[in-house]
Design an enzyme around this catalytic site. Structure first.
Site, PDB file in Angstrom:
ATOM      1  NE  ARG A   1      45.890  65.307  45.759  1.00 56.10           N
ATOM      2  CZ  ARG A   1      46.272  66.139  44.786  1.00 56.10           C
ATOM      3  NH1 ARG A   1      46.501  67.396  45.055  1.00 56.10           N
ATOM      4  NH2 ARG A   1      46.406  65.698  43.551  1.00 56.10           N
TER       5      ARG A   1
ATOM      6  CE  LYS B   1      43.411  42.573  36.647  1.00 58.53           C
ATOM      7  NZ  LYS B   1      42.219  43.421  36.497  1.00 58.53           N
TER       8      LYS B   1
ATOM      9  CG  HIS C   1      45.773  38.981  41.633  1.00 57.08           C
ATOM     10  ND1 HIS C   1      45.164  39.896  40.805  1.00 57.08           N
ATOM     11  CD2 HIS C   1      44.809  38.111  42.001  1.00 57.08           C
ATOM     12  CE1 HIS C   1      43.894  39.604  40.678  1.00 57.08           C
ATOM     13  NE2 HIS C   1      43.640  38.526  41.396  1.00 57.08           N
TER      14      HIS C   1
ATOM     15  CE  LYS D   1      44.099  33.902  42.821  1.00 57.00           C
ATOM     16  NZ  LYS D   1      43.924  34.128  44.264  1.00 57.00           N
TER      17      LYS D   1
ATOM     18  CD  GLU E   1      35.077  38.697  39.995  1.00 58.86           C
ATOM     19  OE1 GLU E   1      35.458  39.215  41.062  1.00 58.86           O
ATOM     20  OE2 GLU E   1      35.060  39.302  38.916  1.00 58.86           O
TER      21      GLU E   1
ATOM     22  CG  ASP F   1      38.824  43.647  35.242  1.00 58.89           C
ATOM     23  OD1 ASP F   1      39.843  44.275  35.585  1.00 58.89           O
ATOM     24  OD2 ASP F   1      38.057  43.112  36.068  1.00 58.89           O
TER      25      ASP F   1
ATOM     26  CG  HIS G   1      43.550  37.626  35.668  1.00 60.22           C
ATOM     27  ND1 HIS G   1      44.746  38.138  36.110  1.00 60.22           N
ATOM     28  CD2 HIS G   1      42.587  38.337  36.305  1.00 60.22           C
ATOM     29  CE1 HIS G   1      44.515  39.113  36.967  1.00 60.22           C
ATOM     30  NE2 HIS G   1      43.216  39.255  37.103  1.00 60.22           N
TER      31      HIS G   1
ATOM     32  CE  LYS H   1      33.455  42.598  37.889  1.00 60.36           C
ATOM     33  NZ  LYS H   1      34.223  41.914  38.956  1.00 60.36           N
TER      34      LYS H   1
END
EC number: 1.1.1.49
Length: 513
Positions: free
Chosen positions: A68, A175, A205, A209, A243, A262, A267, A365
């Site tokens: 848009r 995802k 993803h 790897k 992370e 998530d 994964h 995280k």
């Protein structure tokens, strides 16, 4: 004159000729919905350029952006160039860019705009004619799942989802694949009402790897490891994705989803399947998917879930030498949010090979450092002909596959310390991709986008894998929904106390990567 059929490219683990003969995509157009988003700019556009720079895209490739924005083709081309120059892996070359830019188009409009989709249809027809894309179109839905129905409906209404003759049409989905089992089934039915399953590519993803793919080579190309890869020798398996960053502006996406949905559902359970699967008949997509599905069908939560899972939210603390705020002080998060930023579960695979071996999956995280690894921790030797003082610092043998960063494999074992006395300590034998090979590893999205254009679905989960993964995770989410708020852990540490307790109950401990 009829066009010659494209060669049937196969997984390089199955086809030794691929080392000499590159897997080059045929004539095709890639349409990206959500092209102004962060994923498109940081990952997709640079990956497309890097494929072109490596000679893996044909001159008859085209890229179409849909968003848009009141842009002309030249405005979008400038956006793509800026993204490529900022993020490409292989170095920017004007001649490669000029050739790629000739096939870049932009269509302005909203997902509900019938006229915009008519313009997209006209643009693709023009590219088929002038660019030679031959009616081969892939649609990348880099958009929120709530927008899937309207985009898929538009593609079906306009006929852009239906291929004719020798051409193909494919759809790529990012995802999350639903938020629980029932929503995943609903999403799969929606997608398959427009595209057949063989034309659906669900992007994970992590599966692109190099190190993840090397799990297959490590296991099935080396007789050294196969006899040890079972409950006879393995005590437990730890799969970690940590992370060191917080949400940093992603609160709108992350709140209500959390670490388990998530990361674990896709994964980590996919990594578990690759570690635990039996040797496939071949590395064809069908045979690989069959073995992964068998693992997921056999995977069970270790009961009771309350004692074999943990969740937490990061609080204020230190990340390195920098003070950082806690989750509830991040912009966009409510003070009463129960969304977890750390999740850990314990599962077992009920097969002859893995009976009795717990698999521990954790992600979080604001942890101690950024690392993704798979660690097979072996049982202790049944008899040690040493005094206790000689082996005081000896732990368990471990084979550690480092997915990121510093991709490679480490084998930990006991060795004598130099000197006149007999003292045994742990040492590491290390293989590093960066040190062993002179070429840099492609980015995951390079491999996955190329596989989409080639129609090679080996690295993409199918319907049944997605739904089985939710069947594993749903009971955990239900337990957590009834157990109040997540525990808080200090930023820069390795998670809540409950995570250590779930391991210590069995006499085990998390690795400190």
């Amino acid at each position: 004159m009829a066009r010659a059929a494209e060669p049937e490219w196969t997984n390089p683990l199955r086809d030794p000729h691929d080392r000499r003969l590159p897997r080059i995509a045929g004539p095709s157009a890639l349409v990206i919905f959500g092209v102004t988003g962060d994923l498109a700019r940081r990952k997709l556009m640079p990956a497309i350029y890097d494929l072109a720079n490596r000679g893996l895209l044909p001159p008859s490739f085209a890229l179409v952006g849909f968003a848009r924005r009141d842009w002309a083709d030249t405005d979008f081309t400038t956006l793509v160039k800026d993204a490529v120059q900022a993020n490409c892996r292989t170095g920017f070359r004007d001649e490669v860019w000029d050739r790629l830019a000739e096939g870049i188009r932009f269509v302005a409009g909203s997902f509900e705009d019938d006229d915009a989709f008519a313009e997209l249809q006209r643009t693709l027809a023009e590219l088929d004619e002038t660019r030679g894309t031959d009616g081969n179109h892939a649609y990348y839905l880099s958009i929120p799942p709530k927008a899937f129905p309207v985009v898929l409906s538009q593609l079906r209404r306009t006929g852009m989802a239906q291929a004719s003759g020798d051409s193909w049409r494919r759809v790529v989905i990012e995802k999350p694949f639903g938020h629980d089992h029932d929503s995943a089934v609903e999403l799969n039915e929606l997608v398959n009402s427009v595209f057949p399953e063989e034309s659906v590519f669900r992007i994970d993803h992590y599966l692109g790897k190099e190190t993840v793919q090397n799990i297959l080579a490590l296991r099935f190309a080396n007789q050294l490891f196969d006899p040890l890869w079972s409950s006879h020798y393995v005590d437990h398996v730890q799969i970690t994705m940590a992370e060191d960053i917080g949400l940093g502006g992603r609160a709108g996406y992350y709140d209500g989803i959390g670490a388990a949905r998530d990361v674990i559902q896709n994964h980590l359970l996919q990594l578990l399947a690759l570690v635990a699967m039996e040797e496939p008949v071949s590395f064809s997509p069908r045979h690989l998917q069959t073995e992964k599905i068998k693992v997921l069908q056999s995977t069970r939560n270790i009961m009771p879930i309350s004692e074999n899972s943990a969740r937490g939210q990061y609080g204020a603390g230190w990340q390195g030498s920098e003070p950082v705020v806690g989750l509830k002080d991040e912009d966009g998060f409510a003070a009463d949010s129960t969304t977890e930023t750390f999740a850990a579960i314990a599962v077992e695979v009920d097969t002859r090979r893995w009976a009795g071996v717990p698999f521990y999956l954790r992600t979080g995280k604001r942890l101690g450092r950024r690392v993704t690894e798979i660690a097979l921790v072996f049982k202790r030797a049944p008899h040690l002909p040493f005094d206790d003082t000689m082996t005081a610092e000896l732990g368990q043998n471990a084979l550690v596959i480092r997915v990121q960063p510093d991709e490679g494999v480490t084998l930990r074992f006991g060795s004598k310390v130099p000197g006149s006395s007999m003292e045994v300590r742990d040492v590491n034998m290390d293989f590093s991709y960066g040190g062993a090979f002179t070429v840099s590893s492609p980015e995951a999205y390079e491999r996955l986008l190329l596989d989409v254009l080639l129609g090679e679905p080996s690295l993409f989960p199918v319907n049944e894998e997605v739904e089985l993964s939710w069947e594993i995770l749903d009971p955990v989410l239900s337990e957590w929904a009834e157990s109040g708020s997540p525990d808080e852990y200090e930023s820069g540490t390795w998670g809540p106390v409950a995570a250590d307790e779930m391991m210590s109950r069995t006499g085990r401990a998390w690795r400190r990567p």
